[in-house]
Design a protein around this motif. Structure first.
Motif, mmCIF file in Angstrom:
data_model
loop_
_atom_site.group_PDB
_atom_site.id
_atom_site.type_symbol
_atom_site.label_atom_id
_atom_site.label_comp_id
_atom_site.label_asym_id
_atom_site.label_seq_id
_atom_site.Cartn_x
_atom_site.Cartn_y
_atom_site.Cartn_z
ATOM 1 N N PRO A 320 0.815 -1.191 0.036
ATOM 2 C CA PRO A 320 -0.004 -0.035 0.029
ATOM 3 C C PRO A 320 0.858 1.410 0.029
ATOM 4 O O PRO A 320 1.944 1.156 0.410
ATOM 5 N N ALA A 321 0.168 2.384 -0.443
ATOM 6 C CA ALA A 321 0.916 3.603 -0.149
ATOM 7 C C ALA A 321 0.882 3.759 1.022
ATOM 8 O O ALA A 321 0.141 3.504 2.162
ATOM 9 N N ALA A 322 2.103 4.414 1.760
ATOM 10 C CA ALA A 322 2.074 4.487 3.029
ATOM 11 C C ALA A 322 2.853 5.480 3.744
ATOM 12 O O ALA A 322 3.368 6.454 2.868
ATOM 13 N N PHE A 323 2.716 5.867 4.864
ATOM 14 C CA PHE A 323 3.479 6.846 5.712
ATOM 15 C C PHE A 323 4.258 6.115 6.701
ATOM 16 O O PHE A 323 3.898 5.380 7.699
ATOM 17 N N SER A 324 5.734 5.880 6.559
ATOM 18 C CA SER A 324 6.301 5.024 7.543
ATOM 19 C C SER A 324 6.681 5.720 8.694
ATOM 20 O O SER A 324 6.920 6.831 8.781
ATOM 21 N N VAL A 325 6.727 5.100 9.836
ATOM 22 C CA VAL A 325 6.899 5.410 11.142
ATOM 23 C C VAL A 325 7.884 4.609 11.919
ATOM 24 O O VAL A 325 7.708 3.647 12.231
ATOM 25 N N ASN A 326 9.099 5.312 12.117
ATOM 26 C CA ASN A 326 9.893 4.852 12.813
ATOM 27 C C ASN A 326 10.137 5.047 14.211
ATOM 28 O O ASN A 326 10.612 6.093 14.541
ATOM 29 N N LEU A 327 9.749 4.468 15.096
ATOM 30 C CA LEU A 327 9.530 4.718 16.674
ATOM 31 C C LEU A 327 11.015 4.672 17.373
ATOM 32 O O LEU A 327 11.093 5.188 18.190
ATOM 33 N N ASP A 328 12.296 4.182 16.526
ATOM 34 C CA ASP A 328 13.455 4.602 17.122
ATOM 35 C C ASP A 328 14.099 5.722 16.922
ATOM 36 O O ASP A 328 14.946 5.840 17.391
ATOM 37 N N ALA A 329 13.640 6.562 15.997
ATOM 38 C CA ALA A 329 14.005 7.896 15.797
ATOM 39 C C ALA A 329 13.902 8.835 16.919
ATOM 40 O O ALA A 329 12.845 8.579 17.498
ATOM 41 N N PRO A 330 14.779 9.719 17.203
ATOM 42 C CA PRO A 330 14.551 10.416 18.258
ATOM 43 C C PRO A 330 13.271 11.420 18.366
ATOM 44 O O PRO A 330 12.736 11.713 19.336
ATOM 45 N N ARG A 331 12.994 11.736 17.108
ATOM 46 C CA ARG A 331 11.570 12.466 17.095
ATOM 47 C C ARG A 331 10.762 11.684 15.586
ATOM 48 O O ARG A 331 10.934 12.180 14.606
ATOM 49 N N PRO A 332 10.132 10.698 16.077
ATOM 50 C CA PRO A 332 9.461 10.009 14.933
ATOM 51 C C PRO A 332 8.598 10.891 14.121
ATOM 52 O O PRO A 332 7.856 11.734 14.624
ATOM 53 N N LEU A 333 8.612 10.792 12.929
ATOM 54 C CA LEU A 333 7.737 11.352 11.876
ATOM 55 C C LEU A 333 6.977 10.426 10.751
ATOM 56 O O LEU A 333 7.545 9.218 10.709
ATOM 57 N N VAL A 334 5.920 10.881 10.213
ATOM 58 C CA VAL A 334 5.375 9.941 9.451
ATOM 59 C C VAL A 334 5.816 10.331 7.984
ATOM 60 O O VAL A 334 5.801 11.556 7.627
ATOM 61 N N ARG A 335 6.371 9.477 7.051
ATOM 62 C CA ARG A 335 6.934 9.983 5.888
ATOM 63 C C ARG A 335 6.346 9.082 4.660
ATOM 64 O O ARG A 335 6.038 7.811 4.807
ATOM 65 N N PRO A 336 5.665 9.689 3.834
ATOM 66 C CA PRO A 336 4.976 9.136 2.574
ATOM 67 C C PRO A 336 5.745 8.423 1.842
ATOM 68 O O PRO A 336 6.892 8.431 1.629
ATOM 69 N N VAL A 337 5.197 7.039 1.184
ATOM 70 C CA VAL A 337 5.931 6.113 0.569
ATOM 71 C C VAL A 337 4.957 5.718 -0.356
ATOM 72 O O VAL A 337 3.664 5.256 -0.170
ATOM 73 N N ALA A 338 5.172 5.645 -1.471
ATOM 74 C CA ALA A 338 4.376 5.223 -2.718
ATOM 75 C C ALA A 338 4.067 3.616 -2.710
ATOM 76 O O ALA A 338 5.081 3.126 -2.175
ATOM 77 N N GLY A 339 2.907 3.396 -3.017
ATOM 78 C CA GLY A 339 2.683 1.673 -3.113
ATOM 79 C C GLY A 339 2.305 1.118 -4.337
ATOM 80 O O GLY A 339 2.781 1.791 -5.395
ATOM 81 N N ASN A 340 2.036 0.089 -4.471
ATOM 82 C CA ASN A 340 1.568 -0.633 -5.920
ATOM 83 C C ASN A 340 0.281 -1.487 -5.686
ATOM 84 O O ASN A 340 0.264 -2.575 -4.624
ATOM 85 N N GLY A 341 -0.609 -1.120 -6.199
ATOM 86 C CA GLY A 341 -1.957 -1.933 -6.341
ATOM 87 C C GLY A 341 -2.068 -2.930 -7.294
ATOM 88 O O GLY A 341 -0.902 -3.044 -8.294
ATOM 89 N N THR A 342 -3.205 -3.606 -7.639
ATOM 90 C CA THR A 342 -3.418 -4.358 -8.855
ATOM 91 C C THR A 342 -3.452 -3.733 -10.040
ATOM 92 O O THR A 342 -3.418 -4.020 -11.080
ATOM 93 N N GLY A 343 -3.816 -2.236 -10.111
ATOM 94 C CA GLY A 343 -3.988 -1.536 -11.045
ATOM 95 C C GLY A 343 -2.619 -0.618 -11.566
ATOM 96 O O GLY A 343 -2.662 0.179 -12.348
ATOM 97 N N GLY A 344 -1.715 -1.088 -10.667
ATOM 98 C CA GLY A 344 -0.447 -0.374 -11.157
ATOM 99 C C GLY A 344 0.113 0.697 -9.774
ATOM 100 O O GLY A 344 -0.485 0.511 -8.514
ATOM 101 N N PRO A 345 0.782 1.402 -9.721
ATOM 102 C CA PRO A 345 1.420 2.057 -8.749
ATOM 103 C C PRO A 345 0.323 3.147 -8.156
ATOM 104 O O PRO A 345 -0.653 3.632 -8.991
ATOM 105 N N VAL A 346 0.569 3.211 -6.878
ATOM 106 C CA VAL A 346 -0.468 4.008 -6.319
ATOM 107 C C VAL A 346 0.464 5.394 -5.404
ATOM 108 O O VAL A 346 1.163 4.923 -4.766
ATOM 109 N N PRO A 347 -0.120 6.386 -5.636
ATOM 110 C CA PRO A 347 0.731 7.710 -5.172
ATOM 111 C C PRO A 347 0.613 7.683 -3.777
ATOM 112 O O PRO A 347 -0.473 7.324 -3.228
ATOM 113 N N ALA A 348 1.701 8.092 -3.287
ATOM 114 C CA ALA A 348 1.634 8.226 -1.681
ATOM 115 C C ALA A 348 0.632 9.259 -1.266
ATOM 116 O O ALA A 348 0.634 10.533 -1.676
ATOM 117 N N PRO A 349 -0.137 9.107 -0.265
ATOM 118 C CA PRO A 349 -1.258 10.085 0.330
ATOM 119 C C PRO A 349 -0.379 11.189 0.972
ATOM 120 O O PRO A 349 0.671 10.996 1.239
#
Length: 423
Positions: A320-349
Motif C-alpha cells: 500500500p501507499a504509506a507513511f512509514s513511522v520509525n519509533l526508534d528515531a529521536p523524533r519520529p515522523l510520518v513519511r510518505p511512501v508510494a505503493g503498488n496495487g492491482t492497477g499499478g503504482p499508487v501515489p503516496a497520500p
C-alpha cells in the motif's frame, strides 16, 4: 475469517458480492486467486456464511469484478454494517465476568456519485505504514463508517476499545463525558474560556456575555480505531513471556485483542493501527485533516520474551501507499511512501485531506521498532468551520499503544497438524 451468524446485514453484504461476481462472469477460483484466499472461503463470503475481517479483501473483490465507484461505496457500507453487527454479537456472547468491550455504532450516510469528486486514490483508504511490510490493497472510503472505537489491550490488561480523544483549540469545546464512539473531547484552554487575571467583574455586576459564556461547539470529527490489524489479514507477531507449552493456538485476526490480552502479549517489531476518521455533520462544510504527529511517551529495554508468529506466511503481493513511522528515531515522523496495487503504482497520500460524514478517510499506521519497548500515540490535527483541534489516537482509556523490538528473541510458529508451537 469470522462467521456472520446469518444476520440481515451479512446477507445483504453477501448479496452484493454475488451480484458483482455474476455480472463480472468470473469463477470462484479466479477471484480467489486475485484475493489471495481460498475458493471455499470466497464461496462462504458470497453465501453469507462468513465475513471478511478486514476491508482490504472487499476492496480487492470490488476492483476484480470491475465495480464502479458507486458500487464500491455500497459494498463498503454493507461490509461496515455487517462487521459492526458481528462485533456486537461477539460482545453479547462474551463469558461471564469478562470486562465488557464497547460495541461500535455504525452511522450510515448517503454517498454521492463519483462524478466531480477528485481522483480515485483520494477516495481510498489512506495508509500510514512502514516501508517493506507487505499488506492488502487500499480500501475505498466514500461510504459510511463505524463510529465506535474498538481495539486491543496493552499487555497485562483486559481488551478495551482503542479510542480517539479530541483536544479542541480555544475556539472549540465539547462535552466532558465520553461519547459512545470513544471520542473524548477535552475542554478548551483557559486562554479562550476565562478572562485574564485582574479582569474579573466586580461583585454584583452582570454576567459577562460572549464566547466565554456561550454553549460549547460540538466536535466535528469522530474516529474508530483498530489496534490489532494484521498485514494481509494474517501476518503478525507478538512477544509473550510464557513458554510455548503455555501459549494457546493463534487466533484469527478478529479475535486477536482478546487473545493478546489473555497472554499479556506485546506487538513484536511492528504494529498496524487502523483509524477511520469522518465528519459528524456538526457545523457546515468539510473538516480538513492537517497533519499527523507521533508522540513517544516512554522507551524501555525490550523484554526478553518469546516471539510467536500468527502465521507462517500468507503471501500478500500488494504494497500500500504509506507513511512509514520509525519509533526508534529521536523524533519520529510520518513519511510518505508510494505503493503498488492491482492497477499499478499508487501515489503516496499526503496531508492536508478533507473528510465529511459522507466521505471518511481510513488512516493505516504501521509503526516499527528494532531497539525499544515503546509507549506511543498519535495526534491528528484538524480544522473545521467552527474551529480547530486534535484527535489523540491511543489504545483506549488514555492508555498509549505499545510496540516492542524483538530482535534476537526466540521465534515460534504454530504447527497446526501437530497442535503445538515449534521453532
Amino acid at each position: 475469517m469470522e462467521r456472520s451468524h446469518g444476520t440481515a446485514e451479512a446477507e445483504n453484504f453477501a448479496r452484493l458480492m454475488r451480484e458483482l461476481k455474476e455480472r463480472a462472469g468470473l469463477s470462484y477460483g479466479v477471484l480467489a486467486r486475485r484475493l489471495h484466499t481460498s475458493t471455499s472461503t470466497l464461496h462462504r463470503y458470497c453465501n453469507g456464511e462468513a465475513l471478511p475481517v478486514e476491508f482490504a479483501v472487499v476492496d480487492r473483490f470490488a476492483r476484480a469484478c470491475g465495480a464502479s465507484a458507486g458500487e464500491a461505496v455500497e459494498l463498503h457500507r454493507a461490509w461496515l454494517l455487517a462487521d459492526a453487527r458481528r462485533r456486537a454479537g461477539a460482545g453479547a456472547e462474551a463469558t461471564a465476568g469478562a470486562e465488557p468491550v464497547p460495541v461500535p455504532t455504525v452511522v450510515v450516510a448517503p454517498a454521492p456519485e463519483s462524478a466531480g469528486r477528485g481522483p480515485w486514490y483520494r477516495r481510498r483508504a489512506v495508509v500510514l505504514g512502514a516501508a517493506g511490510v507487505t499488506a492488502a490493497a487500499l480500501a475505498v472510503t466514500v461510504a459510511a463508517v463505524a463510529a465506535g472505537g474498538w481495539g486491543a489491550a496493552q499487555a497485562g490488561s483486559a481488551p478495551p476499545a482503542a479510542s480517539a480523544s479530541a483536544t479542541p483549540s480555544s475556539s472549540v469545546s465539547g462535552p466532558s463525558a465520553p461519547s459512545p464512539s470513544g471520542l473524548v473531547p477535552v475542554p478548551p484552554s483557559a486562554s479562550g474560556a476565562a478572562p485574564e487575571s485582574g479582569s474579573a467583574p466586580a461583585p454584583g455586576s452582570p454576567p459577562v456575555s460572549g464566547p466565554a459564556s456561550s454553549a460549547p461547539a460540538p466536535v466535528p470529527v469522530k474516529a474508530a480505531v483498530r489496534a490489532h490489524v494484521w498485514a494481509a489479514g494474517c501476518d503478525h507477531a507478538y512477544l509473550v513471556e510464557r513458554g510455548p507449552g503455555a501459549v494457546p493456538a493463534p487466533p484469527v485476526e478478529a479475535d486477536a485483542p482478546a487473545w493478546a490480552a489473555a497472554q499479556r502479549a506485546v506487538h513484536a517489531g511492528t504494529q498496524i493501527v487502523e483509524v477511520t476518521v469522518h465528519g459528524t455533520g456538526a457545523g457546515t462544510g468539510a473538516v480538513v485533516l492537517e497533519d499527523l504527529e507521533v508522540r513517544v511517551a516512554a522507551r524501555r529495554t525490550p523484554p526478553a520474551w518469546n516471539v510467536y508468529q500468527m502465521s507462517q506466511g500468507c503471501g500478500g503481493g500488494l504494497t500500500p501507499a504509506a507513511f512509514s513511522v520509525n519509533l526508534d528515531a529521536p523524533r519520529p515522523l510520518v513519511r510518505p511512501v508510494a505503493g503498488n496495487g492491482t492497477g499499478g503504482p499508487v501515489p503516496a497520500p499526503a496531508f492536508p485531506m478533507k473528510v465529511s460524514a459522507a466521505e471518511p478517510v481510513v488512516l493505516r499506521v504501521e509503526a516499527t521498532t528494532t531497539g525499544c519497548d515503546c509507549d506511543w500515540s498519535l495526534d491528528l490535527r484538524w480544522t473545521g468551520p467552527s474551529g480547530s483541534g486534535t484527535l489523540r489516537i491511543d489504545d483506549g482509556g488514555g492508555r498509549p499503544l505499545r510496540t516492542s523490538a524483538a530482535t534476537g528473541r526466540p521465534v515460534y510458529g504454530y504447527a497446526t497438524e501437530q497442535g503445538r508451537w515449534g521453532r
